[in-house]
Design a protein around this motif. Structure first.
Motif, PDB file in Angstrom:
ATOM      1  N   GLN A   5      46.610  56.144  48.410  1.00 37.72           N
ATOM      2  CA  GLN A   5      46.702  54.691  48.319  1.00 37.72           C
ATOM      3  C   GLN A   5      45.951  54.193  47.092  1.00 37.72           C
ATOM      4  O   GLN A   5      46.362  53.238  46.456  1.00 37.72           O
ATOM      5  N   GLN A   6      44.827  54.852  46.794  1.00 42.24           N
ATOM      6  CA  GLN A   6      44.050  54.518  45.606  1.00 42.24           C
ATOM      7  C   GLN A   6      43.492  55.800  45.003  1.00 42.24           C
ATOM      8  O   GLN A   6      43.171  56.754  45.722  1.00 42.24           O
ATOM      9  N   LYS A  47      42.767  56.450  54.829  1.00 41.96           N
ATOM     10  CA  LYS A  47      42.894  55.550  53.684  1.00 41.96           C
ATOM     11  C   LYS A  47      43.509  56.242  52.474  1.00 41.96           C
ATOM     12  O   LYS A  47      43.992  55.591  51.567  1.00 41.96           O
ATOM     13  N   GLU A  71      45.839  49.711  40.958  1.00 46.01           N
ATOM     14  CA  GLU A  71      45.553  48.377  40.446  1.00 46.01           C
ATOM     15  C   GLU A  71      45.243  48.354  38.952  1.00 46.01           C
ATOM     16  O   GLU A  71      45.372  47.323  38.320  1.00 46.01           O
ATOM     17  N   GLN A  89      33.657  45.437  48.010  1.00 45.41           N
ATOM     18  CA  GLN A  89      34.534  44.343  47.596  1.00 45.41           C
ATOM     19  C   GLN A  89      35.937  44.803  47.235  1.00 45.41           C
ATOM     20  O   GLN A  89      36.913  44.241  47.704  1.00 45.41           O
ATOM     21  N   HIS A  90      36.033  45.820  46.370  1.00 42.22           N
ATOM     22  CA  HIS A  90      37.358  46.212  45.866  1.00 42.22           C
ATOM     23  C   HIS A  90      38.115  47.084  46.865  1.00 42.22           C
ATOM     24  O   HIS A  90      39.257  46.795  47.202  1.00 42.22           O
ATOM     25  N   ILE A  91      37.473  48.152  47.322  1.00 39.47           N
ATOM     26  CA  ILE A  91      38.158  49.106  48.193  1.00 39.47           C
ATOM     27  C   ILE A  91      38.390  48.515  49.588  1.00 39.47           C
ATOM     28  O   ILE A  91      39.497  48.593  50.117  1.00 39.47           O
ATOM     29  N   ASN A  93      37.573  45.109  50.813  1.00 45.21           N
ATOM     30  CA  ASN A  93      38.015  43.716  50.911  1.00 45.21           C
ATOM     31  C   ASN A  93      39.111  43.324  49.933  1.00 45.21           C
ATOM     32  O   ASN A  93      39.543  42.168  49.920  1.00 45.21           O
ATOM     33  N   LYS A  94      39.529  44.255  49.078  1.00 40.36           N
ATOM     34  CA  LYS A  94      40.649  44.011  48.142  1.00 40.36           C
ATOM     35  C   LYS A  94      40.392  42.855  47.188  1.00 40.36           C
ATOM     36  O   LYS A  94      41.273  42.101  46.832  1.00 40.36           O
ATOM     37  N   GLN A  95      39.106  42.720  46.746  1.00 39.79           N
ATOM     38  CA  GLN A  95      38.746  41.695  45.777  1.00 39.79           C
ATOM     39  C   GLN A  95      38.039  42.365  44.601  1.00 39.79           C
ATOM     40  O   GLN A  95      37.252  43.281  44.792  1.00 39.79           O
ATOM     41  N   THR A  96      38.305  41.884  43.405  1.00 40.15           N
ATOM     42  CA  THR A  96      37.632  42.459  42.251  1.00 40.15           C
ATOM     43  C   THR A  96      36.164  42.044  42.235  1.00 40.15           C
ATOM     44  O   THR A  96      35.788  41.017  42.796  1.00 40.15           O
TER      45      THR A  96
END
Length: 109
Positions: A5-6, A47, A71, A89-91, A93-96
């Motif tokens: 996924q990432q 994940k 991304e 935050q990124h992984i 909560n999906k926020q930069t």
């Protein structure tokens, strides 16, 4: 669909002739820390997050540098706290993480 996924790449490149590089800025211990934290987060493999070391990513003066795909978000990280913030935050909560983002500039070595 991709297997992961990432995929997170953290530069651990060491340059010759005492030139600036991510390795000289402490990238290897950060990579080890990142791998352990992601392993804890993804202990069941659900994940599908992969952490890999990278050779030179061309942003040596901004290092240590990591990039997260798909991304294609580039971060500068200096401490374990920076890594924790990127994971939270990124992984998760999906926020930069705005304060750690690398500016979109010409690559300089």
């Amino acid at each position: 669909m991709s297997y992961y996924q990432q995929h997170i790449f953290l530069c651990v490149n060491e340059r010759d002739n005492n030139k600036d590089c991510c390795a000289k800025r402490g990238a290897k211990p950060l990579l080890d820390y990142l791998k352990s934290k992601i392993k804890q987060l993804d202990n069941k493999g659900e994940k599908k997050i992969r952490v890999s070391s990278a050779g030179c990513l061309g942003r040596c003066k901004r290092g240590p540098v990591l990039v997260i795909y798909p991304e294609a978000i580039w971060y500068h990280c200096e401490t374990q706290q920076d890594i924790d913030e990127i994971i939270a935050q990124h992984i998760i909560n999906k926020q930069t993480v705005a304060r750690l983002l690398l500016p979109n500039e010409n690559r300089t070595l």
